[in-house]
Write an enzyme that holds these catalytic residues in place. Sequence first.
Site, short mmCIF file in Angstrom:
data_model
loop_
_atom_site.label_atom_id
_atom_site.label_comp_id
_atom_site.label_asym_id
_atom_site.label_seq_id
_atom_site.Cartn_x
_atom_site.Cartn_y
_atom_site.Cartn_z
N HIS A 79 50.33 65.42 40.89
CA HIS A 79 51.35 65.58 39.87
C HIS A 79 51.79 67.04 39.79
O HIS A 79 51.07 67.95 40.19
CB HIS A 79 50.82 65.10 38.53
N GLU A 81 52.08 69.00 37.26
CA GLU A 81 51.20 69.81 36.41
C GLU A 81 49.95 70.22 37.19
O GLU A 81 49.49 71.35 37.09
CB GLU A 81 50.78 69.02 35.17
N CYS A 107 50.45 62.72 32.24
CA CYS A 107 49.56 61.56 32.18
C CYS A 107 48.21 62.00 31.60
O CYS A 107 47.97 63.19 31.41
CB CYS A 107 49.39 60.96 33.56
N CYS A 110 46.26 64.52 33.86
CA CYS A 110 46.81 65.86 33.73
C CYS A 110 46.51 66.45 32.36
O CYS A 110 46.25 67.66 32.24
CB CYS A 110 48.31 65.86 33.99
#
Length: 148
Positions: A79, A81, A107, A110
């Site tokens: 992801h 992040e 999510c 993360c």
Amino acid sequence: MDKRPDWDQYFLEIASVVASRSTCLRRKVGALLVLNKRILTTGYNGTPSGLKHCREVGCLREELKVPSGERHELCRGLHAEQNAIIQAAVHGVAINKAVLYCTNYPCAVCAKMIINAGIRSLVLAANYPDDLAKEIFTEAGINVRFIV
């Protein structure tokens, strides 16, 4: 005369440009870590360095029709992040107390990384269907703001 964007708008616009580098077939996400109005790192979602992009090998989550926000372990990619946090680690950049600017709500995976990295504030452009992430951020006292 053009209207000058405020800092939040400015950083979210940059996060949107970062997202354009994404190789994900389902959602393009960009993230920035910012401290004292200075960009520390950026990240976008996609496969780890050196691996084939999803455009080349396909998307298992898409093939299995996995709903958004579920079964992240089936994804080849990282992801945005995660990549922003990893870039800080690779380059020795301290991100404690940084602000995360992101095109989408993180999510739960993360969210846990963000908390342990010392990030205490998020500025987001769009929501994401992950109730656990929202609960985690609330419990941790993370400030979450949406900018349109």
